[in-house]
Structure formats: structure tokens, C-alpha cells
Design a protein around this motif. Sequence first.
Motif, PDB file in Angstrom:
ATOM      1  N   VAL A 670       0.873  -1.174   0.000  1.00  0.00           N
ATOM      2  CA  VAL A 670       0.000   0.000   0.000  1.00  0.00           C
ATOM      3  C   VAL A 670       0.904   1.215   0.000  1.00  0.00           C
ATOM      4  CG1 VAL A 670      -1.832   1.257   1.174  1.00  0.00           C
ATOM      5  CG2 VAL A 670      -1.784  -1.251   1.266  1.00  0.00           C
ATOM      6  N   GLU A 671       0.921   1.956  -1.101  1.00  0.00           N
ATOM      7  CA  GLU A 671       1.882   3.041  -1.240  1.00  0.00           C
ATOM      8  C   GLU A 671       1.183   4.368  -1.469  1.00  0.00           C
ATOM      9  OE1 GLU A 671       2.975   4.995  -4.103  1.00  0.00           O
ATOM     10  OE2 GLU A 671       1.112   4.374  -5.058  1.00  0.00           O
ATOM     11  N   ASP A 672       1.879   5.441  -1.098  1.00  0.00           N
ATOM     12  CA  ASP A 672       1.390   6.803  -1.287  1.00  0.00           C
ATOM     13  C   ASP A 672       2.542   7.653  -1.792  1.00  0.00           C
ATOM     14  OD1 ASP A 672       0.449   9.394  -1.150  1.00  0.00           O
ATOM     15  OD2 ASP A 672      -0.497   9.162   0.814  1.00  0.00           O
ATOM     16  N   CYS A 673       2.528   7.933  -3.086  1.00  0.00           N
ATOM     17  CA  CYS A 673       3.575   8.782  -3.664  1.00  0.00           C
ATOM     18  C   CYS A 673       2.967  10.092  -4.147  1.00  0.00           C
ATOM     19  CB  CYS A 673       4.302   8.067  -4.795  1.00  0.00           C
ATOM     20  SG  CYS A 673       3.280   7.665  -6.216  1.00  0.00           S
ATOM     21  N   GLY A 674       1.941  10.547  -3.444  1.00  0.00           N
ATOM     22  CA  GLY A 674       1.274  11.758  -3.875  1.00  0.00           C
ATOM     23  C   GLY A 674       0.491  11.496  -5.144  1.00  0.00           C
ATOM     24  N   VAL A 675       0.481  12.470  -6.034  1.00  0.00           N
ATOM     25  CA  VAL A 675      -0.212  12.305  -7.311  1.00  0.00           C
ATOM     26  C   VAL A 675       0.618  11.366  -8.194  1.00  0.00           C
ATOM     27  CG1 VAL A 675      -0.978  13.476  -9.410  1.00  0.00           C
ATOM     28  CG2 VAL A 675      -1.313  14.556  -7.169  1.00  0.00           C
ATOM     29  N   ALA A 676       0.030  10.262  -8.589  1.00  0.00           N
ATOM     30  CA  ALA A 676       0.708   9.326  -9.489  1.00  0.00           C
ATOM     31  C   ALA A 676       0.522   9.822 -10.918  1.00  0.00           C
ATOM     32  CB  ALA A 676       0.148   7.922  -9.317  1.00  0.00           C
ATOM     33  N   ILE A 677       1.575  10.314 -11.530  1.00  0.00           N
ATOM     34  CA  ILE A 677       1.467  10.839 -12.893  1.00  0.00           C
ATOM     35  C   ILE A 677       0.941   9.763 -13.829  1.00  0.00           C
ATOM     36  CG2 ILE A 677       2.708  11.920 -14.804  1.00  0.00           C
ATOM     37  CD1 ILE A 677       2.587  13.639 -12.266  1.00  0.00           C
ATOM     38  N   ASN A 678       1.458   8.559 -13.675  1.00  0.00           N
ATOM     39  CA  ASN A 678       1.020   7.417 -14.470  1.00  0.00           C
ATOM     40  C   ASN A 678       0.972   6.212 -13.530  1.00  0.00           C
ATOM     41  OD1 ASN A 678       1.102   5.022 -16.206  1.00  0.00           O
ATOM     42  ND2 ASN A 678       1.570   6.415 -17.893  1.00  0.00           N
ATOM     43  N   PRO A 679      -0.201   5.838 -13.026  1.00  0.00           N
ATOM     44  CA  PRO A 679      -0.274   4.763 -12.015  1.00  0.00           C
ATOM     45  C   PRO A 679       0.379   3.459 -12.450  1.00  0.00           C
ATOM     46  CG  PRO A 679      -2.351   5.944 -12.127  1.00  0.00           C
ATOM     47  CD  PRO A 679      -1.514   6.468 -13.260  1.00  0.00           C
ATOM     48  N   ARG A 680       0.287   3.118 -13.715  1.00  0.00           N
ATOM     49  CA  ARG A 680       0.899   1.862 -14.159  1.00  0.00           C
ATOM     50  C   ARG A 680       2.415   1.928 -14.044  1.00  0.00           C
ATOM     51  NH1 ARG A 680      -1.014   0.558 -19.824  1.00  0.00           N
ATOM     52  NH2 ARG A 680      -2.979   0.236 -18.689  1.00  0.00           N
ATOM     53  N   VAL A 681       2.994   3.079 -14.346  1.00  0.00           N
ATOM     54  CA  VAL A 681       4.440   3.251 -14.188  1.00  0.00           C
ATOM     55  C   VAL A 681       4.826   3.155 -12.719  1.00  0.00           C
ATOM     56  CG1 VAL A 681       6.328   4.912 -14.398  1.00  0.00           C
ATOM     57  CG2 VAL A 681       4.764   4.550 -16.315  1.00  0.00           C
ATOM     58  N   VAL A 682       4.039   3.778 -11.841  1.00  0.00           N
ATOM     59  CA  VAL A 682       4.306   3.694 -10.404  1.00  0.00           C
ATOM     60  C   VAL A 682       4.278   2.244  -9.943  1.00  0.00           C
ATOM     61  CG1 VAL A 682       3.412   4.267  -8.118  1.00  0.00           C
ATOM     62  CG2 VAL A 682       3.511   6.021  -9.889  1.00  0.00           C
ATOM     63  N   GLU A 683       3.280   1.498 -10.389  1.00  0.00           N
ATOM     64  CA  GLU A 683       3.200   0.087  -9.997  1.00  0.00           C
ATOM     65  C   GLU A 683       4.397  -0.697 -10.507  1.00  0.00           C
ATOM     66  OE1 GLU A 683      -0.588  -1.528 -11.074  1.00  0.00           O
ATOM     67  OE2 GLU A 683      -1.700   0.033 -10.003  1.00  0.00           O
ATOM     68  N   GLY A 684       4.845  -0.379 -11.708  1.00  0.00           N
ATOM     69  CA  GLY A 684       6.044  -1.042 -12.217  1.00  0.00           C
ATOM     70  C   GLY A 684       7.262  -0.745 -11.363  1.00  0.00           C
ATOM     71  N   GLN A 685       7.391   0.503 -10.922  1.00  0.00           N
ATOM     72  CA  GLN A 685       8.487   0.860 -10.032  1.00  0.00           C
ATOM     73  C   GLN A 685       8.382   0.099  -8.713  1.00  0.00           C
ATOM     74  OE1 GLN A 685      11.235   3.299 -10.501  1.00  0.00           O
ATOM     75  NE2 GLN A 685      10.626   2.600 -12.517  1.00  0.00           N
ATOM     76  N   CYS A 686       7.171   0.014  -8.170  1.00  0.00           N
ATOM     77  CA  CYS A 686       6.984  -0.727  -6.914  1.00  0.00           C
ATOM     78  C   CYS A 686       7.388  -2.184  -7.076  1.00  0.00           C
ATOM     79  CB  CYS A 686       5.524  -0.652  -6.470  1.00  0.00           C
ATOM     80  SG  CYS A 686       4.997   0.965  -5.872  1.00  0.00           S
ATOM     81  N   ARG A 687       6.900  -2.818  -8.111  1.00  0.00           N
ATOM     82  CA  ARG A 687       7.172  -4.254  -8.292  1.00  0.00           C
ATOM     83  C   ARG A 687       8.647  -4.516  -8.548  1.00  0.00           C
ATOM     84  NH1 ARG A 687       1.927  -3.921 -10.955  1.00  0.00           N
ATOM     85  NH2 ARG A 687       0.424  -5.055  -9.656  1.00  0.00           N
ATOM     86  N   GLY A 688       9.272  -3.677  -9.362  1.00  0.00           N
ATOM     87  CA  GLY A 688      10.708  -3.858  -9.598  1.00  0.00           C
ATOM     88  C   GLY A 688      11.520  -3.657  -8.347  1.00  0.00           C
ATOM     89  N   GLY A 689      11.169  -2.642  -7.570  1.00  0.00           N
ATOM     90  CA  GLY A 689      11.885  -2.403  -6.314  1.00  0.00           C
ATOM     91  C   GLY A 689      11.695  -3.530  -5.324  1.00  0.00           C
ATOM     92  N   ILE A 690      10.472  -4.046  -5.238  1.00  0.00           N
ATOM     93  CA  ILE A 690      10.198  -5.154  -4.325  1.00  0.00           C
ATOM     94  C   ILE A 690      11.018  -6.381  -4.716  1.00  0.00           C
ATOM     95  CG2 ILE A 690       8.402  -6.827  -3.691  1.00  0.00           C
ATOM     96  CD1 ILE A 690       6.459  -4.366  -3.695  1.00  0.00           C
ATOM     97  N   ALA A 691      11.132  -6.633  -6.012  1.00  0.00           N
ATOM     98  CA  ALA A 691      11.949  -7.774  -6.462  1.00  0.00           C
ATOM     99  C   ALA A 691      13.391  -7.617  -5.998  1.00  0.00           C
ATOM    100  CB  ALA A 691      11.889  -7.893  -7.982  1.00  0.00           C
ATOM    101  N   GLN A 692      13.935  -6.408  -6.090  1.00  0.00           N
ATOM    102  CA  GLN A 692      15.307  -6.200  -5.637  1.00  0.00           C
ATOM    103  C   GLN A 692      15.411  -6.293  -4.117  1.00  0.00           C
ATOM    104  OE1 GLN A 692      16.048  -2.449  -7.858  1.00  0.00           O
ATOM    105  NE2 GLN A 692      17.740  -3.546  -8.819  1.00  0.00           N
ATOM    106  N   GLY A 693      14.373  -5.849  -3.410  1.00  0.00           N
ATOM    107  CA  GLY A 693      14.380  -5.982  -1.954  1.00  0.00           C
ATOM    108  C   GLY A 693      14.328  -7.423  -1.509  1.00  0.00           C
ATOM    109  N   ILE A 694      13.509  -8.230  -2.176  1.00  0.00           N
ATOM    110  CA  ILE A 694      13.452  -9.664  -1.879  1.00  0.00           C
ATOM    111  C   ILE A 694      14.800 -10.310  -2.171  1.00  0.00           C
ATOM    112  CG2 ILE A 694      12.438 -11.854  -2.639  1.00  0.00           C
ATOM    113  CD1 ILE A 694       9.802 -10.293  -3.064  1.00  0.00           C
TER     114      ILE A 694
END
Length: 796
Positions: A670-694
Amino acid sequence: MSTTTGAHTPDGGEGPLVGRSVARREDPRLLTGRGRFVDDIALPGMLHAQFVRSTVANGELTSVDLDAVRKVPGVIAAFTAEDLDLGDITAQLDRPPEEFVPTAMPVLARDRVRYVGEPIAVVVARDAYAAEDGLEAAKIGYAVRPPVTCEADALADGAELVHAQAPRNTLVDVALFATEGIDEIFASADCVVHVETRTGRQNALPLETRGAVAHWDDREEQLVLQTCTQVPHQVRTVASRCLRLDERAVRVIVPDMGGGFGQKCVVGREEIATAAAALRLGRPVKWIEDRKDALTASFLAREQHYDVRAAFDAEGRILGLDADVVCDMGAYSCYPFTAGIEPLMAAAEMPGVYTVPAYRVRGRAVTTNKAPTAPYRGVSRPQYVMVVERLFERAARELGLDPVETRRRNLITDFPYTGVNGITYDPGSYLESLNLCEQTLRDEGWYERQAHATAAGRHLGIGYSCFSERTGYGSTAFAQRKMEVVPGFDISEVRMDTSGAVTVTTGTMSHGQSHETTLAQIVADALGLDLAKVRIHQGDTDRVTYGWGTFASRSVTVGGSAVRLAAGKLGEKLRRLAAARWDIPWEDTTLGRGRVHRHDDPAATLTYTELADTAYLKAHLLPKDMEPGLTATASFDVFNDGTFSNATHGVVVELHEGTGQVEILRYVCVEDCGVAINPRVVEGQCRGGIAQGIAGALFEQVTYDAQGEPSATSFMDYKVPTAQEIPDVTVQHLETPCAFSETGAKGAGEGGTIGAPAAVLNAVNDALRPTGVELDHTPVTPETVHRALRRTLERT
């Protein structure tokens, strides 16, 4: 009053583009093989370079014999440090000697080598194969010295010194905070918990390794260096200094880039040496890093040691935090951030999302005989968030409280909030994100499944992490670190041509974040323009006035704000020009659909092409106070502490007794980055970052033997998770707009990586609860889990 009435999308729709998941404009080019990366560049007469690298971790160079190299068929030249005579790369902090020791990093090693893989000489050949053959002919003599391979060796009495000027191998030693009376707070607390944790050294592992192509342009009297960097203007500055050229005589161009993650936001030695070889030979020279060098000799990150105590009252409210942070930064400071990048980040921001009333911290950077450390996605935040979240878990258990409820009692909820660390946090949704994340897992029945699994002898665990991601670092925030080079602002130019199309420059640098899409969305909205009419230009120091590149989730917050301001200025000029034609106040006009509209007569419009025709081709018709052309430039900087994105991650894992395997069954962000300019891009950033965190939590680690030889030289040794190990991730959005960015956006680039290790580790420990074993170090290996499940592992 709105100044735009709508924009056009590629699918023909109308309305605001910001906030919509429009298709990435980069994809057609990249997915059909039309992308242009450094290794795609082929210039007439181009030669190929590779580097003779040190085979010992610590030693004096007694001889560098390249005579046999130069006789290898296909080899054109081979150069030592003495041959090229380049200036050093030196990063500085404006701190006293007891707090910071600078380390000059030679482009090629001269008298001494300090890690396995350090470049000693550059071999240039007709093709890449001949260059590799030439490396094997090099004869290097060493007077080997004992290597310093770990923190304990570095800080030991009488230790070998990696740099003679750095006592106790310490490059940074700073105590930023020490609340008065903190010892008494700990002495009287109802509960004091302690966590000591170590995190493994990692490689950022961009898909595209580093590389460069350099040539001299006779017409422009300019060195052109094409390289995959996140910071082209910084590379230009360092290249000009090392090569002793005016900055005007160096042009850095960044083509498409296959990832960076921070590894490419510092200046490397190899691109400078490649440029020097091209100048010396008068021919284009290409260098592409092979995967072995990328794993062992490129910039690494993450090896950190935390020794932290926290004091709590009986109700689970935190009273104080006392931390000692030691970061193993390898052999040199990186430019421009220095070896202070990790300990200063950890020390300044560790209190995070919690109302910590008392704080004491010491942050140190030690130097060892390993490849240097550079920023890597999150920069210390994955580590200190993991430590703080472990403290809350441990305190809750000792006090007999629910860990989630304990977090609720301590989260910042009143904004703006100025923390004990002197940082002011802007509004966020810390409590709301935790509540939604927990409710999602409860609604899906994971708590019931955990109870059933436990009854059946299986090991299911549920873990959380709450955190903020400070983004939008401006000049003020970086100046607080006392950097000699102070990043922060961004500059953008927006230029409309006679066809009504717009070209936008930005000082940020995309390496997968979709800038060509998101920044175009901002401009198209600001001008009421068709998205297809907007073109983004980045990564060219001759076309972009100046920029600090991309790191620290700054691109949309800072770069996007500069773009929006410049577009706004251009829009005002269009409105003023139209108003002059109509002889009305410019405030009585509106932009939209590629036209300027009159408020008092909706049918009256002037197209952008009509206005551009006047601005460029009929300048005699312009108002006397208006310059020809349609160009606007704007800058944006942040003069406060920045803005804070926030998130909660919830993870469900199962531990398998037979193998010790950690299987992730569910992942919710559950993330809050303010106004998401492009929600799909934000989700891609989240998923890629989570993969690196795992990856950091469970798999990846670079280790060294007693001689300082790195263990992981290929993907056979460096354990990178595949799609099989990375679960599906649900991303839910909250929105607390940033009050001072031009778009309301906060950064979204690093959050996934920041939260994942803590959530995964907490879930593993929740599954281990019946064993009485707790794990605090990462990566968590199957061997460790297997021993814990057999209850043979001593409590850490």
C-alpha cells in the motif's frame, strides 16, 4: 482559474493526462529492437578496449610490463597510468579531518592496488576478442600485503591501512544527534530491546553493464563520450578535469540505458580511461564491461552493520533510539557522493515514520580492500528500516503486545511533523497505509490460514514494514551533508516549433523509469496539447543546459516540476500572443486542444500553428515587448527538507522444513507517492523495487575469501532470484499530494526496495516463532532456516 481545457491522448480520448495509465511511449522502440544502447554504437575505424585488472586485493605495484601485450595480433596500443597521465577522481565533504578523510581514486592504478579488479592498464585492439587476448599477455608484478577484508579487520588495533591517511581505516565518523538525557531515558524505560544486524554486500545488477564509446569531433573540437550513466553532467565535469580539457570541449551523450539503480549515478574510472585512449589514438574507442567485471570490479553496495537499542514504555510507545552504524565502503569514495553516502543517510533518517522523542547515532564508513561502494536503490533505508522494524517486533513480543498495534501507537499522524532528527515531514498516510495493508491480509483470510497451518505443523508467517521514502532532495537537503558538490535543482526548456509540436529538455536521466511518457504527460496537460506532439530530450550535455541526473527518486518531483514550470511559461506566452491579436487581456484566455480560446467567445480560437507562424515567420506582427520564437526555460529546486512518500508492505511466507526454502505466498504493497502521474508506471516501479528488496533479503550476497578474492564471478555463484521466486504483488494506491511540487507528485523509485527486506524478515521470524529462534541478518539462506526449524541454531 484553469488555464487548460483538456489534452488529447494517443487513443483519441480527452481530459487530463496526469493520473492516467497511458501506454509507455518508449515501448514500441524498445520492444521491437529499435533501441540504441552503448553496445549498439559502431563508428568508422572504431577500436575496442578492455582493462588489465589487479589479481590481488592489496599490494604495491612493482612492475607493469605491457611489451608482450603490444605484440599480440590485433592489439593497437596499451596504456598505463604513467602513459595517460590523468588527474585523479576525488570526492569531498566539507567536514573536518576527524569526520572525513578524502581518498583520491586514480583512473588507472599507479603505485598500489587496493582491490581485486582494480584497473591497472587499458588495452586497445581492433576487436573485442583481440583486446581480451591482449589482457592475458600483461605481466604485473606485486609486493603483496595483507588485505583488509571486513569491518573487524579494518577497525582492529594495528590493522593494515588501506589508505595511509585514514587512521583505523575510517573515512567517515560522524555523530549527528545525541539527545540530552538519553542515557537516563534508557535506564528508566519499562522495556529496552536490542538488535544487531548485518546485511550482505550486493551488486545493483543492471541488465546492461557499464560501457562507453569515445571519439574526437574535429569540426566541433570536442570529445564526444557516449556512455550509460545516470549523471551525464557529472561525467562531463570529471572527464574534463581528468583530461585537462575545458568542459565545453567534452560532450557526454547517454543513449538508451538498460538500468542503473544507482550504480551508474557515480563517475567510473573506465569511461575516463576510454576517452583518454580515444584522444591519444585519434580514433573512436569502445569499452563494454563484461559480466565478470560487473560482478566483481564494478561499484557494489549494502554491506552494513547496525548495533541498535530502543527504549519503550509499558504501553509500547518508543522513548528513545540509540544506534551505531558501520558501513563497509570498499577501497575508495565514489564521486560525487563520497563514502559518506550510506552512513550519513542512515544516521539522518533512521527514525523514519515513528515519533521517536530521543535519538543518538554514530555513523562510520570504513575502507577495505574491496570494490568501492556506490548508491544502490534505497541507499541504507532498506537496512535501517529493517533494523527499526525488528526493534518494534521485538518490543511488542517482550511487552506482550500486538506488533501491528504497537506500530500504530508510534506512527506520525500529525503533520507537518519535525522529528528529533531535525527533519520536517510533510503530510503522509502512514497510519492509513498500515491499516489498509493489514485489513487486506485479514480480509483475504491469511490469519485464519496461518492458524490452520500451524495446527497442521506447517510454518506460515506474516510480516509488515512501515516506512517513508524521502524524495525531492533539493540543494538545501544535500548541503546539510556538507557535500562539496551540492546536487538539487533541475532546469528544463520547452520549445514549440512552427508545426505546434513541442521539444522538452530535462536534466533528469531515464534508465527505465518512463520519463519519455510521464514528463510528456505533464507538458501535454500544461499546454492542452496532444501527447504525440511532445518530445522529451535528455542525456546530452550540449542540448540540456544543466542537470543532476536521476537518483533518489528526484525525477518527477524535481525534474517534473521544472518541466511543468517551463511549460507554464510557454503557455503564458501563447496566451499573451493570442490576446494581443484579439486586443484583450491575456488572463481572459485559456489553452486547450492545441488552441488558445477566448473566455467571452468560445467559438473564437487561434491554433498553436497559427501563433507559431507569427512568432517565427512574421515577427513584425509581434507585440513590441515580445521576443520572437516560442521558447521558455524554468528551474526548480527544493528549499525545505523534501517530501516523503510512504508505504506499508505486508508479506506472507511459508518455510519448508526439508529444504529451508522461504516461499512467499502473498505480497501486498500500500503506497502513497502523492499524485501518481502514471499509475501503471508507479506500480512497475513498486514491483521492480520489491523484487530487488526480496533479492537482498533472501538471495544476493558478494563474499570474499581471506585473500580478498570475491566469491561471485558469475551467475552460478551470485544468486539472483528468477520470476519463479518473485511473487505476484498487489499494489494499492493512496494519495496525499505534495504541497510544494508543481504536480503534487512525490518520488516512487526506491520505495519497493526499502520496505521489502524488513517485511520478508519479519514474516520469516513470525513463522519461526514456535522454534524460539530469531534471525536478524540478511540474506536469510535456506541453510539458516533449515537449522532454525530443527531448533539447532542458537538465538542470534
